[in-house]
Design an enzyme around this catalytic site. Structure first.
Site, PDB file in Angstrom:
ATOM      1  N   SER A  26       2.218  49.790  81.496  1.00 25.71           N
ATOM      2  CA  SER A  26       1.395  50.982  81.267  1.00 25.71           C
ATOM      3  C   SER A  26       0.151  50.737  80.416  1.00 25.71           C
ATOM      4  O   SER A  26      -0.646  51.643  80.220  1.00 25.71           O
ATOM      5  CB  SER A  26       2.227  52.097  80.634  1.00 25.71           C
ATOM      6  OG  SER A  26       2.673  51.735  79.349  1.00 25.71           O
ATOM      7  N   LYS A  40       4.507  59.894  74.583  1.00 28.23           N
ATOM      8  CA  LYS A  40       3.173  59.317  74.370  1.00 28.23           C
ATOM      9  C   LYS A  40       2.171  60.396  73.946  1.00 28.23           C
ATOM     10  O   LYS A  40       1.316  60.155  73.090  1.00 28.23           O
ATOM     11  CB  LYS A  40       2.701  58.623  75.643  1.00 28.23           C
ATOM     12  CG  LYS A  40       3.485  57.363  75.981  1.00 28.23           C
ATOM     13  CD  LYS A  40       3.014  56.744  77.287  1.00 28.23           C
ATOM     14  CE  LYS A  40       3.769  55.460  77.584  1.00 28.23           C
ATOM     15  NZ  LYS A  40       3.332  54.820  78.848  1.00 28.23           N
TER      16      LYS A  40
END
Length: 237
Positions: A121, A164
Protein backbone atom coordinates in the site's frame (compact mmCIF):
# COMPACT_ATOMS: atom_id res chain seq x y z
CA UNK A 1 -14.91 5.99 43.60
CA UNK A 2 -15.84 2.49 44.76
CA UNK A 3 -15.19 3.39 48.40
CA UNK A 4 -17.02 6.71 47.92
CA UNK A 5 -13.95 8.77 48.78
CA UNK A 6 -14.19 10.43 45.35
CA UNK A 7 -17.61 11.45 44.10
CA UNK A 8 -16.55 13.35 41.01
CA UNK A 9 -13.53 13.22 38.69
CA UNK A 10 -12.78 15.50 35.78
CA UNK A 11 -10.80 13.51 33.21
CA UNK A 12 -8.06 15.55 31.56
CA UNK A 13 -4.89 14.50 29.67
CA UNK A 14 -2.93 15.19 32.86
CA UNK A 15 -5.20 12.92 34.92
CA UNK A 16 -4.97 10.14 32.34
CA UNK A 17 -1.17 10.34 32.34
CA UNK A 18 -1.10 10.27 36.13
CA UNK A 19 -3.39 7.23 36.39
CA UNK A 20 -2.05 5.19 33.47
CA UNK A 21 1.60 6.19 33.94
CA UNK A 22 4.06 5.72 31.09
CA UNK A 23 2.64 5.23 27.60
CA UNK A 24 3.09 1.71 26.29
CA UNK A 25 2.34 2.47 22.64
CA UNK A 26 3.39 5.52 20.64
CA UNK A 27 2.18 6.67 17.23
CA UNK A 28 4.31 8.34 14.63
CA UNK A 29 3.93 12.10 14.63
CA UNK A 30 4.12 14.24 11.52
CA UNK A 31 7.61 15.74 11.61
CA UNK A 32 7.38 17.86 8.46
CA UNK A 33 5.95 21.28 9.31
CA UNK A 34 6.34 22.69 5.79
CA UNK A 35 6.33 21.23 2.30
CA UNK A 36 9.54 19.45 1.35
CA UNK A 37 11.06 17.79 -1.68
CA UNK A 38 11.35 14.00 -1.69
CA UNK A 39 9.45 13.53 1.59
CA UNK A 40 5.91 12.10 1.45
CA UNK A 41 3.58 10.88 4.20
CA UNK A 42 2.11 7.45 3.64
CA UNK A 43 -0.53 5.67 5.72
CA UNK A 44 0.13 2.30 7.35
CA UNK A 45 -1.92 -0.42 9.00
CA UNK A 46 -0.18 -2.16 11.90
CA UNK A 47 -1.08 -4.70 14.58
CA UNK A 48 -1.79 -1.76 16.90
CA UNK A 49 -4.06 0.08 14.43
CA UNK A 50 -3.25 2.84 11.94
CA UNK A 51 -0.14 4.96 11.72
CA UNK A 52 1.52 7.37 9.32
CA UNK A 53 4.55 6.22 7.33
CA UNK A 54 6.97 8.94 6.20
CA UNK A 55 8.98 8.00 3.12
CA UNK A 56 12.13 9.81 2.03
CA UNK A 57 13.82 9.75 -1.39
CA UNK A 58 17.10 11.32 -2.39
CA UNK A 59 19.28 11.04 -5.49
CA UNK A 60 22.94 11.70 -6.06
CA UNK A 61 25.61 11.09 -8.74
CA UNK A 62 26.01 7.39 -9.45
CA UNK A 63 25.44 4.67 -12.03
CA UNK A 64 21.66 4.22 -12.02
CA UNK A 65 21.40 2.13 -8.87
CA UNK A 66 18.45 1.82 -6.49
CA UNK A 67 19.10 1.73 -2.73
CA UNK A 68 16.39 0.60 -0.27
CA UNK A 69 16.72 1.01 3.50
CA UNK A 70 14.39 0.78 6.50
CA UNK A 71 13.95 -2.97 7.19
CA UNK A 72 11.49 -3.50 4.36
CA UNK A 73 9.73 -6.79 3.67
CA UNK A 74 9.79 -8.49 0.27
CA UNK A 75 6.43 -7.08 -0.84
CA UNK A 76 7.39 -3.52 0.03
CA UNK A 77 10.72 -3.93 -1.76
CA UNK A 78 8.76 -5.02 -4.82
CA UNK A 79 6.53 -1.94 -4.49
CA UNK A 80 9.61 0.29 -4.42
CA UNK A 81 11.03 -1.38 -7.52
CA UNK A 82 7.69 -1.12 -9.34
CA UNK A 83 7.40 2.57 -8.40
CA UNK A 84 10.91 3.30 -9.65
CA UNK A 85 10.39 1.41 -12.92
CA UNK A 86 7.06 3.16 -13.48
CA UNK A 87 8.66 6.58 -13.08
CA UNK A 88 11.48 5.56 -15.43
CA UNK A 89 8.99 4.36 -18.06
CA UNK A 90 7.10 7.71 -17.94
CA UNK A 91 10.12 10.00 -17.57
CA UNK A 92 9.05 12.23 -20.46
CA UNK A 93 5.59 12.80 -18.96
CA UNK A 94 7.13 13.76 -15.62
CA UNK A 95 9.65 16.07 -17.29
CA UNK A 96 12.67 14.08 -16.12
CA UNK A 97 15.70 14.00 -18.44
CA UNK A 98 16.48 10.40 -19.44
CA UNK A 99 20.13 10.74 -18.45
CA UNK A 100 19.13 11.34 -14.82
CA UNK A 101 18.54 7.61 -14.42
CA UNK A 102 21.87 6.76 -16.02
CA UNK A 103 24.03 9.16 -14.00
CA UNK A 104 22.33 9.08 -10.58
CA UNK A 105 21.55 6.58 -7.84
CA UNK A 106 18.17 6.81 -6.09
CA UNK A 107 17.90 6.09 -2.36
CA UNK A 108 14.49 5.22 -0.87
CA UNK A 109 14.38 5.24 2.93
CA UNK A 110 11.57 4.49 5.39
CA UNK A 111 12.58 5.80 8.85
CA UNK A 112 12.55 3.71 12.05
CA UNK A 113 14.84 1.14 10.51
CA UNK A 114 14.42 -1.32 13.39
CA UNK A 115 10.66 -1.64 12.77
CA UNK A 116 9.68 -4.25 10.13
CA UNK A 117 7.50 -2.87 7.33
CA UNK A 118 5.74 -4.74 4.56
CA UNK A 119 2.78 -4.60 2.22
CA UNK A 120 2.00 -3.03 -1.17
CA UNK A 121 0.00 0.00 0.00
CA UNK A 122 3.00 2.36 0.02
CA UNK A 123 3.33 2.15 -3.77
CA UNK A 124 1.78 5.54 -4.61
CA UNK A 125 3.67 7.17 -1.73
CA UNK A 126 7.03 5.87 -2.97
CA UNK A 127 6.18 6.88 -6.54
CA UNK A 128 5.34 10.40 -5.42
CA UNK A 129 8.52 10.71 -3.36
CA UNK A 130 10.63 9.62 -6.37
CA UNK A 131 8.89 12.08 -8.71
CA UNK A 132 9.25 14.86 -6.15
CA UNK A 133 12.96 14.22 -5.70
CA UNK A 134 13.81 13.88 -9.40
CA UNK A 135 11.74 16.91 -10.51
CA UNK A 136 12.43 19.16 -7.52
CA UNK A 137 8.69 19.52 -6.84
CA UNK A 138 7.67 20.03 -3.18
CA UNK A 139 4.92 17.94 -1.57
CA UNK A 140 2.26 19.57 0.69
CA UNK A 141 2.90 18.82 4.37
CA UNK A 142 -0.80 18.33 5.19
CA UNK A 143 -1.24 15.54 2.62
CA UNK A 144 -1.16 11.76 3.12
CA UNK A 145 -1.78 8.88 0.74
CA UNK A 146 -2.17 5.13 0.44
CA UNK A 147 -2.55 2.75 -2.49
CA UNK A 148 -0.80 0.03 -4.46
CA UNK A 149 0.83 1.09 -7.73
CA UNK A 150 1.16 -1.11 -10.81
CA UNK A 151 3.64 -0.93 -13.66
CA UNK A 152 0.91 0.70 -15.77
CA UNK A 153 0.19 3.36 -13.17
CA UNK A 154 -3.08 1.94 -11.85
CA UNK A 155 -3.93 2.57 -8.19
CA UNK A 156 -5.13 -0.65 -6.56
CA UNK A 157 -7.20 -0.90 -3.33
CA UNK A 158 -5.76 -1.45 0.12
CA UNK A 159 -6.88 -2.67 3.54
CA UNK A 160 -7.32 -0.86 6.83
CA UNK A 161 -8.75 2.39 5.47
CA UNK A 162 -10.60 3.07 8.74
CA UNK A 163 -7.45 2.77 10.85
CA UNK A 164 -5.35 4.70 8.34
CA UNK A 165 -7.88 7.56 8.21
CA UNK A 166 -8.01 7.82 11.99
CA UNK A 167 -4.20 7.95 12.16
CA UNK A 168 -4.10 10.63 9.44
CA UNK A 169 -6.52 12.81 11.39
CA UNK A 170 -4.69 12.19 14.67
CA UNK A 171 -1.39 13.21 13.08
CA UNK A 172 -2.71 16.52 11.77
CA UNK A 173 -3.21 15.66 8.09
CA UNK A 174 -6.15 17.36 6.41
CA UNK A 175 -6.25 15.57 3.04
CA UNK A 176 -5.62 11.96 2.04
CA UNK A 177 -5.54 10.25 -1.35
CA UNK A 178 -7.00 6.74 -1.45
CA UNK A 179 -7.77 4.17 -4.16
CA UNK A 180 -11.14 4.83 -5.80
CA UNK A 181 -12.23 1.25 -5.09
CA UNK A 182 -11.85 1.89 -1.36
CA UNK A 183 -14.53 4.59 -1.34
CA UNK A 184 -17.03 1.86 -0.48
CA UNK A 185 -15.26 1.62 2.90
CA UNK A 186 -16.07 5.21 3.91
CA UNK A 187 -18.98 3.97 6.03
CA UNK A 188 -16.42 2.37 8.37
CA UNK A 189 -14.73 5.70 9.12
CA UNK A 190 -16.00 7.69 12.15
CA UNK A 191 -18.05 10.75 11.20
CA UNK A 192 -15.77 13.13 13.10
CA UNK A 193 -12.78 11.88 11.10
CA UNK A 194 -14.62 12.24 7.79
CA UNK A 195 -15.61 15.77 8.77
CA UNK A 196 -11.97 16.70 9.40
CA UNK A 197 -10.43 14.96 6.39
CA UNK A 198 -10.75 15.59 2.66
CA UNK A 199 -10.72 12.07 1.21
CA UNK A 200 -9.93 12.01 -2.52
CA UNK A 201 -10.38 8.88 -4.68
CA UNK A 202 -7.69 8.05 -7.25
CA UNK A 203 -7.90 5.54 -10.08
CA UNK A 204 -4.56 6.13 -11.80
CA UNK A 205 -1.32 7.83 -10.87
CA UNK A 206 -2.37 10.78 -13.03
CA UNK A 207 -5.04 11.48 -10.39
CA UNK A 208 -2.44 11.31 -7.62
CA UNK A 209 -0.03 13.60 -9.47
CA UNK A 210 -2.69 16.25 -10.09
CA UNK A 211 -3.78 16.30 -6.44
CA UNK A 212 -0.22 16.43 -5.10
CA UNK A 213 1.44 18.88 -7.47
CA UNK A 214 -1.56 20.80 -8.80
CA UNK A 215 -0.72 20.00 -12.43
CA UNK A 216 -2.39 17.80 -14.98
CA UNK A 217 -0.01 15.34 -16.57
CA UNK A 218 -0.26 13.80 -20.02
CA UNK A 219 0.02 10.07 -19.39
CA UNK A 220 -1.79 7.62 -21.64
CA UNK A 221 -4.74 6.10 -19.80
CA UNK A 222 -3.49 2.67 -18.56
CA UNK A 223 -7.07 1.35 -18.44
CA UNK A 224 -7.32 1.42 -22.22
CA UNK A 225 -6.70 -1.92 -23.96
CA UNK A 226 -3.33 -2.38 -25.57
CA UNK A 227 -3.38 -2.37 -29.37
CA UNK A 228 -1.19 -5.14 -30.77
CA UNK A 229 1.32 -4.10 -33.37
CA UNK A 230 0.61 -5.30 -36.88
CA UNK A 231 3.36 -7.29 -38.49
CA UNK A 232 3.72 -7.38 -42.22
CA UNK A 233 3.23 -10.77 -43.73
CA UNK A 234 6.25 -12.26 -45.36
CA UNK A 235 6.09 -12.17 -49.11
CA UNK A 236 5.28 -15.51 -50.58
CA UNK A 237 7.68 -16.94 -53.12
Amino acid sequence: MLNKEVTELKVTPEVVNELLKKRIFEHTEKEVKEQQIGVVTGLAYTQFGGDILPIEVNHFPGKGGLVLTGKLGDVMKESATIAYDYVKSKYESFGIPKEVFETNDVHIHVPEGAVPKDGPSAGVTITTAIVSSLTNRPVPQNLGMTGEITLRGLVFPIGGLREKSISANRSGLTKILVPAKNMKDLDDIPDEVKAALEIVPCTTYSDVFENVFGEKIDIKDPTLPLVPQKHEEKAKN
